[in-house]
Motif scaffolding. Structure first.
Motif, PDB file in Angstrom:
ATOM      1  N   THR A 112       0.824  -1.209   0.000  1.00 38.04           N
ATOM      2  CA  THR A 112       0.000   0.000   0.000  1.00 38.04           C
ATOM      3  C   THR A 112       0.856   1.257   0.000  1.00 38.04           C
ATOM      4  OG1 THR A 112      -1.742  -1.178   1.215  1.00 38.04           O
ATOM      5  CG2 THR A 112      -1.827   1.232   1.221  1.00 38.04           C
ATOM      6  N   GLY A 113       1.852   1.309   0.870  1.00 35.85           N
ATOM      7  CA  GLY A 113       2.702   2.498   0.946  1.00 35.85           C
ATOM      8  C   GLY A 113       3.450   2.758  -0.352  1.00 35.85           C
ATOM      9  N   THR A 114       3.971   1.694  -0.967  1.00 39.53           N
ATOM     10  CA  THR A 114       4.727   1.857  -2.213  1.00 39.53           C
ATOM     11  C   THR A 114       3.826   2.298  -3.357  1.00 39.53           C
ATOM     12  OG1 THR A 114       6.136   0.038  -1.466  1.00 39.53           O
ATOM     13  CG2 THR A 114       6.398   0.754  -3.726  1.00 39.53           C
ATOM     14  N   ILE A 131       1.070   4.027  -3.125  1.00 42.40           N
ATOM     15  CA  ILE A 131       0.676   5.427  -2.922  1.00 42.40           C
ATOM     16  C   ILE A 131       1.771   6.354  -3.431  1.00 42.40           C
ATOM     17  CG2 ILE A 131       0.280   7.191  -1.159  1.00 42.40           C
ATOM     18  CD1 ILE A 131      -1.215   5.119   0.475  1.00 42.40           C
ATOM     19  N   ILE A 132       3.019   6.045  -3.102  1.00 36.35           N
ATOM     20  CA  ILE A 132       4.136   6.866  -3.588  1.00 36.35           C
ATOM     21  C   ILE A 132       4.186   6.853  -5.111  1.00 36.35           C
ATOM     22  CG2 ILE A 132       6.657   7.070  -3.637  1.00 36.35           C
ATOM     23  CD1 ILE A 132       6.672   5.902  -0.793  1.00 36.35           C
ATOM     24  N   GLY A 133       4.090   5.664  -5.701  1.00 37.35           N
ATOM     25  CA  GLY A 133       4.136   5.565  -7.157  1.00 37.35           C
ATOM     26  C   GLY A 133       2.986   6.283  -7.833  1.00 37.35           C
ATOM     27  N   THR A 134       1.789   6.155  -7.281  1.00 36.87           N
ATOM     28  CA  THR A 134       0.623   6.790  -7.879  1.00 36.87           C
ATOM     29  C   THR A 134       0.713   8.309  -7.798  1.00 36.87           C
ATOM     30  OG1 THR A 134      -0.784   4.894  -7.353  1.00 36.87           O
ATOM     31  CG2 THR A 134      -1.886   6.996  -7.753  1.00 36.87           C
ATOM     32  N   LEU A 135       1.084   8.838  -6.638  1.00 37.62           N
ATOM     33  CA  LEU A 135       1.196  10.289  -6.489  1.00 37.62           C
ATOM     34  C   LEU A 135       2.252  10.862  -7.427  1.00 37.62           C
ATOM     35  CD1 LEU A 135       0.879  10.745  -2.622  1.00 37.62           C
ATOM     36  CD2 LEU A 135      -0.827  11.271  -4.359  1.00 37.62           C
ATOM     37  N   PHE A 136       3.392  10.190  -7.528  1.00 36.79           N
ATOM     38  CA  PHE A 136       4.472  10.692  -8.380  1.00 36.79           C
ATOM     39  C   PHE A 136       4.065  10.665  -9.851  1.00 36.79           C
ATOM     40  CE2 PHE A 136       8.145   9.715 -11.087  1.00 36.79           C
ATOM     41  CZ  PHE A 136       8.901  10.861 -10.871  1.00 36.79           C
ATOM     42  N   SER A 137       3.626   9.509 -10.329  1.00 36.19           N
ATOM     43  CA  SER A 137       3.333   9.357 -11.756  1.00 36.19           C
ATOM     44  C   SER A 137       2.136  10.194 -12.180  1.00 36.19           C
ATOM     45  CB  SER A 137       3.098   7.888 -12.095  1.00 36.19           C
ATOM     46  OG  SER A 137       2.008   7.361 -11.354  1.00 36.19           O
ATOM     47  N   CYS A 138       1.068  10.173 -11.399  1.00 40.21           N
ATOM     48  CA  CYS A 138      -0.143  10.901 -11.788  1.00 40.21           C
ATOM     49  C   CYS A 138       0.067  12.412 -11.718  1.00 40.21           C
ATOM     50  CB  CYS A 138      -1.312  10.488 -10.889  1.00 40.21           C
ATOM     51  SG  CYS A 138      -1.825   8.774 -11.111  1.00 40.21           S
ATOM     52  N   THR A 139       0.858  12.880 -10.763  1.00 39.56           N
ATOM     53  CA  THR A 139       1.136  14.314 -10.672  1.00 39.56           C
ATOM     54  C   THR A 139       1.877  14.805 -11.903  1.00 39.56           C
ATOM     55  OG1 THR A 139       1.209  14.242  -8.254  1.00 39.56           O
ATOM     56  CG2 THR A 139       2.300  16.089  -9.321  1.00 39.56           C
ATOM     57  N   VAL A 140       2.912  14.090 -12.306  1.00 41.38           N
ATOM     58  CA  VAL A 140       3.713  14.505 -13.461  1.00 41.38           C
ATOM     59  C   VAL A 140       2.894  14.456 -14.748  1.00 41.38           C
ATOM     60  CG1 VAL A 140       5.728  13.942 -14.858  1.00 41.38           C
ATOM     61  CG2 VAL A 140       5.875  13.815 -12.359  1.00 41.38           C
ATOM     62  N   VAL A 141       2.190  13.353 -14.969  1.00 40.81           N
ATOM     63  CA  VAL A 141       1.423  13.204 -16.206  1.00 40.81           C
ATOM     64  C   VAL A 141       0.278  14.211 -16.269  1.00 40.81           C
ATOM     65  CG1 VAL A 141       0.005  11.629 -17.561  1.00 40.81           C
ATOM     66  CG2 VAL A 141       2.049  10.776 -16.409  1.00 40.81           C
ATOM     67  N   ALA A 142      -0.434  14.397 -15.149  1.00 43.76           N
ATOM     68  CA  ALA A 142      -1.555  15.339 -15.135  1.00 43.76           C
ATOM     69  C   ALA A 142      -1.076  16.763 -15.385  1.00 43.76           C
ATOM     70  CB  ALA A 142      -2.284  15.253 -13.799  1.00 43.76           C
ATOM     71  N   TYR A 143       0.071  17.136 -14.828  1.00 43.02           N
ATOM     72  CA  TYR A 143       0.608  18.482 -15.064  1.00 43.02           C
ATOM     73  C   TYR A 143       0.976  18.658 -16.528  1.00 43.02           C
ATOM     74  CZ  TYR A 143       3.436  22.680 -14.568  1.00 43.02           C
ATOM     75  OH  TYR A 143       3.938  23.954 -14.694  1.00 43.02           O
ATOM     76  N   ILE A 191       2.836  -3.608  -7.402  1.00 40.54           N
ATOM     77  CA  ILE A 191       3.473  -2.322  -7.110  1.00 40.54           C
ATOM     78  C   ILE A 191       3.848  -1.555  -8.369  1.00 40.54           C
ATOM     79  CG2 ILE A 191       5.516  -1.245  -6.095  1.00 40.54           C
ATOM     80  CD1 ILE A 191       5.500  -3.418  -3.966  1.00 40.54           C
ATOM     81  N   VAL A 192       4.508  -2.224  -9.299  1.00 43.69           N
ATOM     82  CA  VAL A 192       5.074  -1.537 -10.468  1.00 43.69           C
ATOM     83  C   VAL A 192       4.026  -0.782 -11.287  1.00 43.69           C
ATOM     84  CG1 VAL A 192       6.263  -1.900 -12.672  1.00 43.69           C
ATOM     85  CG2 VAL A 192       7.068  -3.066 -10.608  1.00 43.69           C
ATOM     86  N   PRO A 193       2.813  -1.333 -11.549  1.00 39.07           N
ATOM     87  CA  PRO A 193       1.839  -0.573 -12.360  1.00 39.07           C
ATOM     88  C   PRO A 193       1.483   0.788 -11.792  1.00 39.07           C
ATOM     89  CG  PRO A 193       1.191  -2.880 -12.237  1.00 39.07           C
ATOM     90  CD  PRO A 193       2.338  -2.710 -11.286  1.00 39.07           C
ATOM     91  N   SER A 194       1.589   0.979 -10.482  1.00 35.13           N
ATOM     92  CA  SER A 194       1.247   2.271  -9.892  1.00 35.13           C
ATOM     93  C   SER A 194       2.201   3.374 -10.327  1.00 35.13           C
ATOM     94  CB  SER A 194       1.233   2.168  -8.367  1.00 35.13           C
ATOM     95  OG  SER A 194       2.536   1.910  -7.863  1.00 35.13           O
ATOM     96  N   PHE A 195       3.412   3.012 -10.765  1.00 33.62           N
ATOM     97  CA  PHE A 195       4.381   4.010 -11.212  1.00 33.62           C
ATOM     98  C   PHE A 195       4.150   4.425 -12.660  1.00 33.62           C
ATOM     99  CE2 PHE A 195       6.406   2.335  -7.471  1.00 33.62           C
ATOM    100  CZ  PHE A 195       7.116   3.402  -6.944  1.00 33.62           C
ATOM    101  N   PHE A 196       3.105   3.911 -13.289  1.00 35.62           N
ATOM    102  CA  PHE A 196       2.778   4.278 -14.659  1.00 35.62           C
ATOM    103  C   PHE A 196       1.431   4.999 -14.749  1.00 35.62           C
ATOM    104  CE2 PHE A 196       5.936   0.995 -15.034  1.00 35.62           C
ATOM    105  CZ  PHE A 196       6.720   1.418 -16.098  1.00 35.62           C
ATOM    106  N   GLY A 197       0.936   5.474 -13.621  1.00 35.57           N
ATOM    107  CA  GLY A 197      -0.249   6.320 -13.623  1.00 35.57           C
ATOM    108  C   GLY A 197      -1.556   5.560 -13.559  1.00 35.57           C
ATOM    109  N   ASN A 198      -2.608   6.322 -13.301  1.00 35.97           N
ATOM    110  CA  ASN A 198      -3.977   5.818 -13.236  1.00 35.97           C
ATOM    111  C   ASN A 198      -4.870   6.822 -13.949  1.00 35.97           C
ATOM    112  OD1 ASN A 198      -6.762   5.939 -11.828  1.00 35.97           O
ATOM    113  ND2 ASN A 198      -6.020   3.918 -11.260  1.00 35.97           N
ATOM    114  N   ALA A 199      -5.650   6.359 -14.903  1.00 36.16           N
ATOM    115  CA  ALA A 199      -6.411   7.272 -15.764  1.00 36.16           C
ATOM    116  C   ALA A 199      -7.347   8.172 -14.964  1.00 36.16           C
ATOM    117  CB  ALA A 199      -7.200   6.468 -16.796  1.00 36.16           C
TER     118      ALA A 199
END
Length: 294
Positions: free
Chosen positions: A95-97, A99-111, A160-168
């Motif tokens: 869960t912790g990993t 969350i980190i991956g999702t916040l990082f990837s989604c923030t960059v892509v959304a921006y 874990i790894v898919p979370s580092f590639f964003g969530n639509a």
């Protein structure tokens, strides 16, 4: 009695009637909300009550909502009879990993979708949104085959790894929030010498904490309660998460429901605590308001 006096009296009566109807409407609304809340909380109270009962009291008729005696040691015995600590550690790690991956990837892509100008950007955004329409059952087999080919089965990597590639959905949510922020703030930051990453980290992220907190809460609940993912990729008991381990315990022939409910209460508490702590940001993030407060 003059005409003006009659008119004022009529206005006063109408005002009182409007106020009375509003009060009655609020009372009815509150009664409906309280009734709905009680109905929704009954399963939780039953679970909490069962976790504190003796095994022979679980299905007693009529049901006893307040156990007698109260067995707090059911929680201790749950930890002793199950590898609960191991399952908890696995769940926290995943869960912790994620969350980190999702916040990082989604923030960059959304921006990038919100601010950068590039040919075909809107097409890519529509394609990304279209992936939300694909049922998980359609992609389940090919994704499993991919991870099996990579040798990731019976590891935490597929979870874990898919979370580092964003969530639509999260990218869409953050993009809408970023677009509500005036570009003048970023222009001023560029004049001060900040680059793209500096603007994102120092300007955008602090202003979008409500949306980021919403994403974190959603991702926490999704990863913490995920059952299908661990069921597909994890078959070793040492790698079980809480949801998978508790389901394995429930499938035993001589399941002790008081212990099972104790484990369920402990599993559910982090989600409740996280929501109550972050509910202010959660509501702001969902309404997509609060990007700028002035």
């Amino acid at each position: 009695m003059s005409t003006s006096t009659i008119s004022e009296s009529g206005k006063s009566n109408r005002t009182k009637s409007v106020r009375l109807s509003k009060i009655i409407g609020r009372i009815i609304l509150y009664l409906l909300l309280i009734t709905g809340a009680v109905v929704m909380l009954i399963p939780f109270f039953w679970m909490l009550s069962t976790s504190l009962k003796e095994s022979y009291q679980v299905f007693s008729v009529p049901p006893k909502w307040i156990p007698n005696p109260i067995r707090w040691d059911n929680y201790v015995k749950t930890f002793q009879s199950l590898p609960f600590g191991k399952w908890l550690g696995n769940t926290v790690l995943i869960t912790g990993t994620t969350i980190i991956g999702t916040l990082f990837s989604c923030t960059v892509v959304a921006y990038g979708f919100a601010r950068f100008q590039a040919k075909g950007k809107n097409v890519l955004f529509l394609v990304m949104l279209a992936t939300m329409m694909l049922p998980s059952a359609v992609t389940m087999i090919p994704v499993f085959y991919l991870f099996k080919t990579l040798g990731w089965v019976n590891t935490f990597l597929p979870l874990i790894v898919p979370s580092f590639f964003g969530n639509a959905f999260f990218i869409f949510l953050l993009r809408q929030f970023y677009m509500s922020i005036p570009t003048e703030l970023e222009d001023a930051a560029k004049i001060d010498g900040l680059g793209t990453l500096g603007i994102l980290w120092r300007i955008i992220v602090p202003l979008t904490m409500p949306a980021l907190t919403t994403v974190a809460i959603f991702q926490f609940n999704g990863a913490w309660n995920d059952f299908m993912g661990p069921l597909i990729y994890l078959s070793k008991p040492d790698l079980y998460t809480l949801s998978l381990g508790i389901n394995f315990f429930k499938s035993e022939n001589n399941v002790q429901w008081n212990y099972l409910m104790a484990a369920s209460v402990v599993t559910m508490l982090p989600s409740l605590i996280l929501y109550f702590v972050g509910q202010k940001y959660f509501i702001e993030g969902i309404s997509l308001s609060g990007g700028i407060k002035g």
